[in-house]
Design a protein around this motif. Structure first.
Motif, PDB file in Angstrom:
ATOM      1  N   ASN A 407       0.942  -1.271   0.091  1.00 27.23           N
ATOM      2  CA  ASN A 407      -0.010  -0.117   0.041  1.00 27.23           C
ATOM      3  C   ASN A 407       0.991   1.231  -0.074  1.00 27.23           C
ATOM      4  O   ASN A 407       0.427   2.367   0.445  1.00 27.23           O
ATOM      5  N   LYS A 426      -2.915  -1.066  10.449  1.00 26.04           N
ATOM      6  CA  LYS A 426      -3.901  -0.116  10.443  1.00 26.04           C
ATOM      7  C   LYS A 426      -3.581   1.348  11.148  1.00 26.04           C
ATOM      8  O   LYS A 426      -2.893   1.378  11.830  1.00 26.04           O
ATOM      9  N   ARG A 518      -7.246   2.394   0.039  1.00 22.87           N
ATOM     10  CA  ARG A 518      -7.220   1.298   1.380  1.00 22.87           C
ATOM     11  C   ARG A 518      -8.487   1.914   1.728  1.00 22.87           C
ATOM     12  O   ARG A 518      -9.065   3.092   1.693  1.00 22.87           O
ATOM     13  N   HIS A 519      -9.305   0.991   2.342  1.00 25.32           N
ATOM     14  CA  HIS A 519     -10.586   1.330   3.070  1.00 25.32           C
ATOM     15  C   HIS A 519     -10.381   2.310   4.271  1.00 25.32           C
ATOM     16  O   HIS A 519      -9.559   2.375   5.000  1.00 25.32           O
ATOM     17  N   GLN A 520     -11.039   3.506   4.029  1.00 26.15           N
ATOM     18  CA  GLN A 520     -10.741   4.690   5.165  1.00 26.15           C
ATOM     19  C   GLN A 520     -12.227   5.049   5.627  1.00 26.15           C
ATOM     20  O   GLN A 520     -13.303   5.112   4.921  1.00 26.15           O
ATOM     21  N   ASN A 521     -12.404   5.068   6.621  1.00 24.98           N
ATOM     22  CA  ASN A 521     -13.518   5.727   7.584  1.00 24.98           C
ATOM     23  C   ASN A 521     -13.090   7.264   7.877  1.00 24.98           C
ATOM     24  O   ASN A 521     -12.281   7.345   8.588  1.00 24.98           O
ATOM     25  N   ASP A 604     -13.697   0.410  15.460  1.00 21.25           N
ATOM     26  CA  ASP A 604     -13.554   0.553  13.916  1.00 21.25           C
ATOM     27  C   ASP A 604     -12.658  -0.269  13.247  1.00 21.25           C
ATOM     28  O   ASP A 604     -11.461  -0.646  13.714  1.00 21.25           O
ATOM     29  N   THR A 605     -12.998  -1.170  12.190  1.00 21.62           N
ATOM     30  CA  THR A 605     -12.251  -2.061  11.372  1.00 21.62           C
ATOM     31  C   THR A 605     -11.560  -1.512  10.178  1.00 21.62           C
ATOM     32  O   THR A 605     -10.946  -2.004   9.337  1.00 21.62           O
ATOM     33  N   SER A 606     -11.830  -0.206   9.768  1.00 23.93           N
ATOM     34  CA  SER A 606     -11.293   0.382   8.433  1.00 23.93           C
ATOM     35  C   SER A 606      -9.878   0.332   8.749  1.00 23.93           C
ATOM     36  O   SER A 606      -9.018   0.354   9.561  1.00 23.93           O
ATOM     37  N   ASP A 607      -9.146   0.429   7.275  1.00 19.70           N
ATOM     38  CA  ASP A 607      -7.892   0.332   7.333  1.00 19.70           C
ATOM     39  C   ASP A 607      -7.192   1.736   7.763  1.00 19.70           C
ATOM     40  O   ASP A 607      -5.987   1.749   8.691  1.00 19.70           O
TER      41      ASP A 607
END
Length: 806
Positions: A407, A426, A518-521, A604-607
């Motif tokens: 990444n 993370k 990447r998965h972002q919150n 929270d499970t986001s990357d």
């Protein structure tokens, strides 16, 4: 006319009362009655005296008013005579100068043809001229949303982006207001000089694309229209100084007004209410509309804000044509656009205001038909080749340590957050307000480290720090820092020990695109609720907290239960220094909600967890702590993670050796101690924040009382005027310029960094942090950083200020 009769009545009353009192005294047997009667007589005399004075004051006031009226009548008569004389003998008016001169002309062009929406295209400007894009739009029209697009394009093109400058607009008051008036003159020659100077700056020269999005147009913030170029005037330089392109942002005017009023809540701008903004936008839109016909067809584009956010792809091609860039790169730069949340919960007052504004603007939309899209502009067409793409990876630092993962993120070594669950790989992101000084950014890094540690994440630390002042341009250029937006930006690892930072859970991304894909919150305004006075945020809800707090409403279950809970915090002061730990009770009447940071974000499970908003707040940490042990753990994280680099520490040791007493009779360095003073001037003087410390004679007396006989002291200050510093210089103060000759063995790359005042500041902080005594400036984060060093390394909790011990 009634005053004399009133006085006579009062006088007569006094006479009769006096006679009565005399008779009474003659026959009275009781001494107490005599005393009482005399007091009554004295009170009456005082009343008469006051009445006389009131009459006299009123007569003087009336006389003064009569004189003023007579003066005004005389002035009016004199003015009437002058007007009559001018009408009989009009003066000879000299002819206007030719309108094609650069000195005071608005340009050699003829007026636009009646009814045309733009000028017909001429011969294309030379490709050697930069493309100058001016972004035009009233307050609330979408400047900030578009800035994300311009910043995205910086990854592909060597462009210069001009955005809102808070430092510049801070001068829009007081004696320095003129410093913000770059475009105050109506003369073309002054505009020509200002723009030519801007284009000649080293950070602008050679840039093929300039995007000017500095302010709302035409009114703007603070000094408003005087802080950005005039559109009509700009059009006269098209083809001479640059290849002018114009982007007109248009948003529903009612939404613009409501947006502006929401944002201008500070006391200084209370006049910007609904009515003011509506009238202002009406006139501003009309002004923009009337200026567009001065612009060349094919080089001006209207961008409807709502339609653009709904479907950016539709506008990628025209926008790329306007900027002379690739449409693919424009599309990629749209990735950071965020559509505003649909507001369905407007209050009745907001709904009434919106309805009134909509009716107001609908009845006047005919005043700006081009801006509103009622009169169509010709399509955008660029008659020059696209701007070249800058070399690949040209903006990546060369000295990053570590290896990249899939990444494109540097992988770090070392433990993080012992005892906590580790979310390997993370990341926690926060927004870095890097326009602030180093010590404010340092505080944000410290706060970010402990929050990331609580969640078992790595903190994505800002890659670069802004250098506010360069003292030697040649050395600054050779330092290997990036020049952008008029400032040099240097790698953060030049300032902080990278290994220590990584061991504490920090990481430095390779570039600004490190987390793309990447998965972002993205949590907007995450810190607003944390700093809300009505809420109490702690690091994590302890068992005692969980028993006392309702898990759904986050309120204390009972006032009595809440009184047994305590929270722990640091007293930071305005210096952002960890003075002392304090403990206070949790109160139901004060804390409407009680929340835990880990309880809110730990699952929270986001990357990438992006906590957006402002993490920096004077005097407060984002959370408090539910236990003293938790507070101590967090302090250990930032104490061990934020350590100055080995190069900075090495220079500080050299300076400390010089201050140790120079050469003794035997030629060896003396072991005599030294003390240190930090004197903050600069903006503190302009803002009037110095108080008693403005008197440097008194400050010198204070310092002299602290120094030991013959002791050297180092003076860290931003004041450059020796006359101002004379009281302290007489005491033998040593400054940075006195230390420079002793730095002969410093490596060249470090010597170049010393041309930046921010870098020198870290050296001075360590020097002051190790002195025998330290005297600091109130409410300076520079002083706060020194106090932290002294507490951490010397266990010294004393705070001597310039005006007394604290």
């Amino acid at each position: 006319t009634t005053m004399p009769s009133t006085l006579s009545v009062v006088g007569t009353a006094v006479l009769f009362v006096g006679l009565a009192i005399g008779g009474y005294l003659a026959g009275s047997r009781y001494q107490q009655d005599v005393i009482s009667a005399r007091r009554e007589l004295a009170a009456l005399k005082t009343k008469v005296a006051r009445t006389h004075k009131a009459v006299k004051d009123k007569e003087l006031s009336v006389a003064s008013m009569r004189i003023q009226v007579m003066e005004k009548q005389a002035e009016a008569l004199a003015m009437r005579k002058r007007i009559d004389n001018l009408e009989k003998n009009p003066p000879t008016v000299p002819p206007l100068p030719p309108q094609n001169t650069i000195e005071d002309s608005v340009g050699p062009r003829s007026p636009p043809v009646q009814g045309e929406v733009c000028r017909k295209s001429r011969v294309s400007p030379a490709s050697s001229l930069p493309v100058y894009v001016i972004v035009i739009g009233v307050e609330g029209a979408g400047h900030h949303a578009m800035e994300t697009v311009w910043e995205g394009l910086e990854a592909y093109y060597d462009l210069k982006l001009v955005t809102y400058n808070p430092g510049l607009h801070s001068f829009a008051k007081g004696p320095d207001v003129a410093r913000a008036y770059q475009f105050s003159s109506i003369l073309r020659s002054r505009h020509h000089k200002t723009l030519s100077s801007f284009l000649g700056k080293p950070w602008v020269t050679g840039k093929p694309l300039i995007i000017d999005s500095r302010n709302s147009y035409p009114e703007g913030f603070g000094v408003g229209s005087l802080a950005h170029p005039d559109l009509a005037m700009l059009s006269t330089f098209d083809g001479e100084l640059f290849d002018l392109r114009t982007l007109v942002l248009y948003r529903d005017p009612a939404s613009c007004v409501l947006s502006a009023v929401r944002r201008f809540k500070v006391k200084e701008f209370q006049y910007k209410n609904i009515d003011f903004e509506a009238r202002c936008l009406q006139e501003s839109l009309t002004m923009i509309n009337n200026a567009i016909p001065l612009l060349e067809c094919g080089k001006v584009m209207r961008l409807p804000y709502e339609a653009f956010l709904a479907n950016p792809e539709r506008f990628a091609g025209p926008l790329a044509q306007l900027l002379s860039v690739s449409s693919d790169h424009v599309r990629k730069s749209f990735s950071r656009l965020t559509a505003p949340a649909q507001k369905t919960d407007d209050t009745p007052e907001v709904k009434r205001n919106r309805d009134a504004l909509t009716a107001f603007f609908n009845s006047r939309i005919g005043q700006w038909p081009i801006v509103a899209g009622k009169q169509k502009l010709p399509g955008v067409k660029s008659n020059r080749p696209n701007i070249p793409i800058k070399p690949a990876n040209g903006d990546q630092p060369k000295d990053n340590k570590g290896t990249k993962d899939s990444n494109n993120v540097v992988q770090n070594k070392g433990p993080r957050n012992e005892g906590k669950k580790s979310n390997d790989g993370k990341v926690l992101k926060i927004r870095w307000f890097s326009h602030l000084g180093f010590n404010n950014v340092r505080f944000m890094i410290e706060m970010g480290l402990y929050l990331a540690n609580l969640l078992g994440r790595q903190l994505a630390v800002t890659r670069q720090l802004r250098m506010r002042k360069c003292t030697d341009e040649a050395r600054c250029k050779a330092a290997g820092c990036e020049l952008k937006k008029t400032f040099y930006w240097c790698p953060v690892e030049r300032f902080l020990d990278r290994e220590q930072l990584e061991q504490a859970g920090g990481m430095i991304p390779v570039d600004d695109n490190a987390f793309r894909g990447r998965h972002q919150n993205h949590v907007k305004d995450a810190f607003g609720p944390m700093y809300d006075k009505a809420s109490l945020w702690v690091d994590e809800l302890s068992p005692a907290y969980r028993a006392a707090v309702d898990s759904h409403t986050h309120a204390l279950k009972t006032a009595g239960t809440g009184s047994a809970l305590r929270f722990h915090r640091f007293h930071l002061g305005c210096e952002l220094s960890y003075f002392r730990a304090e403990s206070s009770p949790v109160r139901a009447d004060k804390h409407a909600q009680v929340r835990g940071f880990v309880d809110t974000y730990g699952s929270d499970t986001s990357d990438v967890l992006f906590l957006d908003g402002t993490p920096h707040h004077i005097g407060l940490t984002p959370t408090f702590w539910s236990t003293p042990e938790g507070l101590a753990r967090s302090q250990t994280v930032w104490d061990e993670g934020v350590v100055y680099s080995a190069q900075v520490r090495g220079i500080a040791k050299t300076v400390e050796a010089v201050l140790g007493g120079g050469a003794s009779a035997g030629g060896k360095p003396s072991s005599a101690p030294y003390s240190c003073v930090h004197l903050r001037r600069g903006d503190f003087v302009q803002a009037g924040w110095l108080g008693a410390a403005a008197n440097l004679t008194a400050v010198a007396t204070r310092v002299a009382g602290i120094l030991q006989p013959g002791e050297l002291f180092y003076l860290a200050t931003d004041e450059q005027d020796d006359k101002v510093l004379a009281p302290l210089l007489k005491l033998g103060a040593r400054r940075w310029k006195d230390m420079v000759p002793h730095l002969g063995n410093v490596a060249p790359e470090v010597t170049n960094m010393l041309a930046f005042e921010d870098y020198v500041g870290l050296v001075e902080q360590l020097v002051c942090g190790h002195g025998r005594q330290f005297v600091g400036s109130k409410c300076s984060s520079f002083t706060g950083g020194i106090l932290n060093i002294r507490r951490r390394e010397l266990n010294d909790h004393t705070y001597n200020t310039l005006v007394g011990k604290r």
